[in-house]
Write a protein that holds these residues in place. Structure first.
Motif, PDB file in Angstrom:
ATOM      1  N   UNK A  88       0.713  -1.116   0.529  1.00 23.38           N
ATOM      2  CA  UNK A  88       0.358   0.082  -0.026  1.00 23.38           C
ATOM      3  C   UNK A  88       0.952   1.443  -0.205  1.00 23.38           C
ATOM      4  N   UNK A  89       1.795   1.034   0.004  1.00 28.90           N
ATOM      5  CA  UNK A  89       3.124   2.726   0.132  1.00 28.90           C
ATOM      6  C   UNK A  89       3.040   2.643  -1.401  1.00 28.90           C
ATOM      7  N   UNK A  90       3.490   2.054  -1.955  1.00 23.36           N
ATOM      8  CA  UNK A  90       3.411   2.303  -3.446  1.00 23.36           C
ATOM      9  C   UNK A  90       2.125   3.146  -4.107  1.00 23.36           C
ATOM     10  N   UNK A  91       2.385   3.430  -5.159  1.00 26.80           N
ATOM     11  CA  UNK A  91       1.602   5.060  -5.200  1.00 26.80           C
ATOM     12  C   UNK A  91       1.460   4.817  -7.065  1.00 26.80           C
ATOM     13  N   UNK A  92       2.930   4.499  -7.749  1.00 28.06           N
ATOM     14  CA  UNK A  92       2.635   3.816  -9.143  1.00 28.06           C
ATOM     15  C   UNK A  92       4.002   2.847  -8.897  1.00 28.06           C
ATOM     16  N   UNK A  93       3.670   2.048 -10.360  1.00 28.47           N
ATOM     17  CA  UNK A  93       5.077   1.278 -10.301  1.00 28.47           C
ATOM     18  C   UNK A  93       4.796   1.161 -11.895  1.00 28.47           C
ATOM     19  N   UNK A  94       6.031   0.640 -12.284  1.00 28.27           N
ATOM     20  CA  UNK A  94       6.415   0.917 -13.677  1.00 28.27           C
ATOM     21  C   UNK A  94       7.235  -0.491 -14.599  1.00 28.27           C
ATOM     22  N   UNK A  95       6.530  -1.501 -15.163  1.00 29.93           N
ATOM     23  CA  UNK A  95       7.413  -2.867 -14.924  1.00 29.93           C
ATOM     24  C   UNK A  95       7.939  -2.834 -16.620  1.00 29.93           C
ATOM     25  N   UNK A  96       8.823  -3.109 -16.836  1.00 27.71           N
ATOM     26  CA  UNK A  96       8.570  -3.708 -18.129  1.00 27.71           C
ATOM     27  C   UNK A  96       9.627  -5.314 -17.939  1.00 27.71           C
ATOM     28  N   UNK A  97       9.210  -5.979 -19.085  1.00 27.97           N
ATOM     29  CA  UNK A  97       9.615  -7.668 -18.815  1.00 27.97           C
ATOM     30  C   UNK A  97       9.490  -7.373 -20.262  1.00 27.97           C
ATOM     31  N   UNK A  98      11.596  -8.241 -20.586  1.00 26.18           N
ATOM     32  CA  UNK A  98      12.092  -7.813 -21.350  1.00 26.18           C
ATOM     33  C   UNK A  98      12.026  -9.839 -22.505  1.00 26.18           C
ATOM     34  N   UNK A  99      11.607 -10.397 -23.837  1.00 20.73           N
ATOM     35  CA  UNK A  99      12.207 -11.704 -23.745  1.00 20.73           C
ATOM     36  C   UNK A  99      13.075 -10.951 -24.537  1.00 20.73           C
ATOM     37  N   UNK A 100      14.415 -11.336 -24.475  1.00 17.45           N
ATOM     38  CA  UNK A 100      15.391 -11.229 -25.257  1.00 17.45           C
ATOM     39  C   UNK A 100      15.275 -12.395 -26.465  1.00 17.45           C
ATOM     40  N   UNK A 101      14.851 -13.630 -26.128  1.00 17.90           N
ATOM     41  CA  UNK A 101      15.118 -14.632 -26.960  1.00 17.90           C
ATOM     42  C   UNK A 101      13.802 -15.179 -27.431  1.00 17.90           C
ATOM     43  N   UNK A 102      13.111 -14.084 -28.094  1.00 21.87           N
ATOM     44  CA  UNK A 102      11.224 -14.547 -28.244  1.00 21.87           C
ATOM     45  C   UNK A 102      11.473 -14.882 -30.077  1.00 21.87           C
ATOM     46  N   UNK A 103      11.094 -15.399 -30.692  1.00 27.31           N
ATOM     47  CA  UNK A 103      10.659 -15.864 -31.709  1.00 27.31           C
ATOM     48  C   UNK A 103      10.673 -15.281 -32.921  1.00 27.31           C
ATOM     49  N   UNK A 104      11.723 -14.285 -33.455  1.00 30.00           N
ATOM     50  CA  UNK A 104      11.851 -13.371 -34.059  1.00 30.00           C
ATOM     51  C   UNK A 104      12.663 -13.536 -35.301  1.00 30.00           C
ATOM     52  N   UNK A 105      11.805 -14.236 -36.105  1.00 28.68           N
ATOM     53  CA  UNK A 105      12.598 -14.622 -37.702  1.00 28.68           C
ATOM     54  C   UNK A 105      14.072 -13.932 -38.262  1.00 28.68           C
ATOM     55  N   UNK A 106      14.664 -12.867 -37.162  1.00 30.33           N
ATOM     56  CA  UNK A 106      15.463 -11.727 -37.968  1.00 30.33           C
ATOM     57  C   UNK A 106      16.533 -11.375 -36.447  1.00 30.33           C
ATOM     58  N   UNK A 107      17.366 -10.883 -37.097  1.00 34.56           N
ATOM     59  CA  UNK A 107      17.893 -10.376 -36.770  1.00 34.56           C
ATOM     60  C   UNK A 107      17.343  -9.705 -35.500  1.00 34.56           C
ATOM     61  N   UNK A 108      17.863  -8.937 -33.755  1.00 33.96           N
ATOM     62  CA  UNK A 108      16.680  -8.210 -32.901  1.00 33.96           C
ATOM     63  C   UNK A 108      18.152  -8.303 -31.430  1.00 33.96           C
ATOM     64  N   UNK A 109      17.732  -7.406 -30.446  1.00 34.50           N
ATOM     65  CA  UNK A 109      18.532  -7.286 -29.062  1.00 34.50           C
ATOM     66  C   UNK A 109      17.384  -7.900 -28.535  1.00 34.50           C
ATOM     67  N   UNK A 110      16.304  -7.263 -28.605  1.00 37.83           N
ATOM     68  CA  UNK A 110      15.616  -7.233 -26.865  1.00 37.83           C
ATOM     69  C   UNK A 110      13.401  -7.133 -27.988  1.00 37.83           C
ATOM     70  N   UNK A 111      13.414  -7.589 -27.289  1.00 34.92           N
ATOM     71  CA  UNK A 111      11.544  -7.554 -27.325  1.00 34.92           C
ATOM     72  C   UNK A 111      11.383  -7.422 -25.696  1.00 34.92           C
ATOM     73  N   UNK A 112      10.370  -5.903 -26.065  1.00 30.99           N
ATOM     74  CA  UNK A 112      10.250  -5.644 -24.732  1.00 30.99           C
ATOM     75  C   UNK A 112       8.649  -4.577 -24.813  1.00 30.99           C
TER      76      UNK A 112
END
Length: 121
Positions: A88-112
């Motif tokens: 209850x002390x937290x007034x706001x929160x930001x979360x980023x989820x990174x999926x660096x091994x996502x099944x993308x058929x191209x060279x990429x660094x990160x999906x988030x």
């Protein structure tokens, strides 16, 4: 609120994804969490009980990532931001989820996916 606790680069192995092989093999996910709260009580008391214990927060976030699989990292991010807002002390929160091994058929660094939520009063 200008005070923040940031936990970045938290790594955990999960089985999230829309494809069967993602559920079967699993992969590493990386979580960044930013909590907005008043840190002045903890600064004055120098007592961990007056703040969010980031080690315990990390445990709860990892439990979600390693827990019940979901199809989308959007769903995972939503569950994680709710964990952050459970204190209850937290007034706001930001979360980023990174999926660096996502099944993308191209060279990429990160999906988030990033979600920011504030407490409704």
């Amino acid at each position: 609120m200008t005070d923040r606790i940031e936990l970045t680069g938290l790594r955990a192995y999960g089985r999230h994804g829309v494809y069967d092989f993602e559920r079967a093999q699993g992969q590493e996910f990386v979580v960044d969490a930013v909590l907005e709260l008043d840190l002045s009580p903890a600064a004055r008391s120098d007592d961990v009980a007056d703040t969010v214990h980031y080690g315990e927060l990390a445990d709860r976030l990892v439990a979600v990532v390693t827990g019940e699989p979901v199809n989308l990292i959007e769903t995972l991010a939503d569950r994680l931001v709710e964990v952050c807002l459970a204190d209850p002390r937290v007034h706001g929160a930001t979360v980023t989820v990174h999926k660096p091994e996502a099944p993308v058929p191209h060279a990429f660094t990160d999906v988030a996916v990033t979600m920011r939520r504030t407490r409704t009063r």
